[in-house]
Enzyme design. Structure first.
Site, PDB file in Angstrom:
ATOM      1  N   GLU A  66       0.849  -1.191   0.000  1.00 18.37           N
ATOM      2  CA  GLU A  66       0.000   0.000   0.000  1.00 18.37           C
ATOM      3  C   GLU A  66       0.883   1.239   0.000  1.00 18.37           C
ATOM      4  O   GLU A  66       1.827   1.339   0.788  1.00 18.37           O
ATOM      5  CB  GLU A  66      -0.949   0.048   1.192  1.00 18.37           C
ATOM      6  CG  GLU A  66      -1.817   1.301   1.140  1.00 18.37           C
ATOM      7  CD  GLU A  66      -2.923   1.352   2.176  1.00 18.37           C
ATOM      8  OE1 GLU A  66      -3.672   2.343   2.181  1.00 18.37           O
ATOM      9  OE2 GLU A  66      -3.013   0.417   2.992  1.00 18.37           O
ATOM     10  N   GLU A  91       4.415   5.160   4.063  1.00 18.16           N
ATOM     11  CA  GLU A  91       3.943   6.515   4.358  1.00 18.16           C
ATOM     12  C   GLU A  91       5.147   7.358   4.785  1.00 18.16           C
ATOM     13  O   GLU A  91       6.044   6.856   5.469  1.00 18.16           O
ATOM     14  CB  GLU A  91       2.893   6.474   5.467  1.00 18.16           C
ATOM     15  CG  GLU A  91       2.368   7.825   5.919  1.00 18.16           C
ATOM     16  CD  GLU A  91       1.736   8.626   4.792  1.00 18.16           C
ATOM     17  OE1 GLU A  91       2.235   9.739   4.533  1.00 18.16           O
ATOM     18  OE2 GLU A  91       0.762   8.133   4.174  1.00 18.16           O
ATOM     19  N   ASP A 118       9.938   7.674   1.062  1.00 15.32           N
ATOM     20  CA  ASP A 118       9.337   7.985  -0.232  1.00 15.32           C
ATOM     21  C   ASP A 118       9.041   6.690  -0.981  1.00 15.32           C
ATOM     22  O   ASP A 118       9.926   5.845  -1.173  1.00 15.32           O
ATOM     23  CB  ASP A 118      10.306   8.862  -1.039  1.00 15.32           C
ATOM     24  CG  ASP A 118       9.842   9.110  -2.462  1.00 15.32           C
ATOM     25  OD1 ASP A 118       8.628   9.089  -2.696  1.00 15.32           O
ATOM     26  OD2 ASP A 118      10.706   9.311  -3.338  1.00 15.32           O
ATOM     27  N   ASP A 141      -2.853  12.318  -3.306  1.00 14.36           N
ATOM     28  CA  ASP A 141      -3.063  13.757  -3.464  1.00 14.36           C
ATOM     29  C   ASP A 141      -3.394  14.067  -4.926  1.00 14.36           C
ATOM     30  O   ASP A 141      -2.605  13.762  -5.827  1.00 14.36           O
ATOM     31  CB  ASP A 141      -1.796  14.507  -3.051  1.00 14.36           C
ATOM     32  CG  ASP A 141      -2.027  16.000  -2.867  1.00 14.36           C
ATOM     33  OD1 ASP A 141      -2.873  16.568  -3.594  1.00 14.36           O
ATOM     34  OD2 ASP A 141      -1.357  16.603  -2.011  1.00 14.36           O
ATOM     35  N   THR A 247     -14.249   5.342   4.397  1.00 11.49           N
ATOM     36  CA  THR A 247     -13.686   6.165   5.465  1.00 11.49           C
ATOM     37  C   THR A 247     -14.691   7.227   5.909  1.00 11.49           C
ATOM     38  O   THR A 247     -15.665   7.527   5.212  1.00 11.49           O
ATOM     39  CB  THR A 247     -12.406   6.859   4.985  1.00 11.49           C
ATOM     40  OG1 THR A 247     -12.745   7.798   3.950  1.00 11.49           O
ATOM     41  CG2 THR A 247     -11.400   5.855   4.434  1.00 11.49           C
ATOM     42  N   GLU A 250     -14.708   9.925   3.393  1.00 15.08           N
ATOM     43  CA  GLU A 250     -15.459   9.503   2.207  1.00 15.08           C
ATOM     44  C   GLU A 250     -16.959   9.577   2.458  1.00 15.08           C
ATOM     45  O   GLU A 250     -17.725  10.017   1.590  1.00 15.08           O
ATOM     46  CB  GLU A 250     -15.045   8.073   1.858  1.00 15.08           C
ATOM     47  CG  GLU A 250     -15.545   7.575   0.528  1.00 15.08           C
ATOM     48  CD  GLU A 250     -15.007   6.180   0.208  1.00 15.08           C
ATOM     49  OE1 GLU A 250     -15.536   5.552  -0.731  1.00 15.08           O
ATOM     50  OE2 GLU A 250     -14.060   5.725   0.892  1.00 15.08           O
TER      51      GLU A 250
END
Length: 268
Positions: A66, A91, A118, A141, A247, A250
């Protein structure tokens, strides 16, 4: 991907930042999770391929990557639901990493490992070719302003990098709540010949105009649709897979009439 191709890829992505490092505050609970659970579940970045089986203490279960898990709520829920799979989650933001480590502890999740780095560099350096059973990228993003579209993660060179890490038959699942980015994702992914869109629906592009189309012979660093893409129908989106939870963010968006688009592809 050959060494020379990898080097070209690295040069390409040196100029792309798909994220902005925010100075968010790490809470006391998040810091405790980093201190207490980090040594077990947080994998340091390294310049060589990661042994995925060893990273999960000998587990040979399918390995799902992920990219960009935010505060980790969705990741933790999927890992709990799919205990037969192992999840490696990336992350860059420390509070989010701490938050997910806290959830790992609270829910006794043994099938999650985290990397704070990254994602492009992790893919290039740490993930072996044809080693993943799936990749999740949720709500990356969207870089709403047109002058920032070049920062969007889903562009052809990055997709080729993703696909190179998937096993044949493995899947790629993306979701976004920004229609223009959904259409960019769709066109970029549909154009990748090693991927098959699992949707049976056909759609036409709605958010790009002919003025935004790539001009003949033009070389650009970011995605621009062709006039043919704008005038054609394309295999489209899928219903939200049952394993991806909705979420709170969402849910608020849906109540306001905002759309969410899921895309699922399989490597040929």
């Amino acid at each position: 991907m050959t060494q020379s191709e990898s080097q070209k890829s690295e040069k390409r992505f040196e100029r792309i930042r798909s994220f902005v490092l925010r100075a968010g505050r790490t809470t006391g609970g998040q810091q405790r999770a980093l201190d207490e659970l980090g040594p077990q579940y947080l994998i340091p970045f390294q310049e060589q391929a990661l042994d995925l089986v060893a990273a999960f203490q000998g587990s040979t279960n399918p390995k799902i990557l992920e990219i960009g898990f935010g505060m980790g709520e969705t990741t933790a829920k999927i890992a709990a639901l799919r205990s037969q799979d192992d999840f490696l989650a990336i992350e860059v933001h420390t509070p989010g990493v701490g938050a997910l480590l806290k959830l790992i502890g609270e829910n006794n999740l043994s099938n999650l490992r985290l990397i704070r780095h990254d994602a492009v560099e992790v893919l290039e350096k740490m993930i072996a070719l044809n080693s993943l059973d799936g990749i999740h990228i949720y709500f990356a993003d969207p870089w709403h302003k047109k002058r920032h579209h070049k920062r969007r993660l889903i562009q052809s060179p990055f997709v080729k990098l993703l696909v190179s890490k998937l096993k044949p038959g493995a899947y790629l699942h993306l979701a976004t709540d920004w229609h223009n980015y959904a259409e960019q994702m769709l066109l970029v992914l549909n154009a990748e010949t090693t991927l098959q869109n699992t949707s049976a629906n056909r759609i036409k592009v709605e958010t790009f105009s002919s003025e935004e189309a790539a001009k003949s012979g033009e070389t650009v660093n970011e995605f621009k649709p062709s006039l043919e893409q704008l005038s054609s129908e394309h295999l489209g989106y899928v219903e939200r897979p049952s394993y991806r939870p909705i979420t709170k963010f969402e849910t608020r968006g849906i109540k306001l009439g905002h759309g969410v688009w899921d895309l699922v592809y399989q490597k040929k």
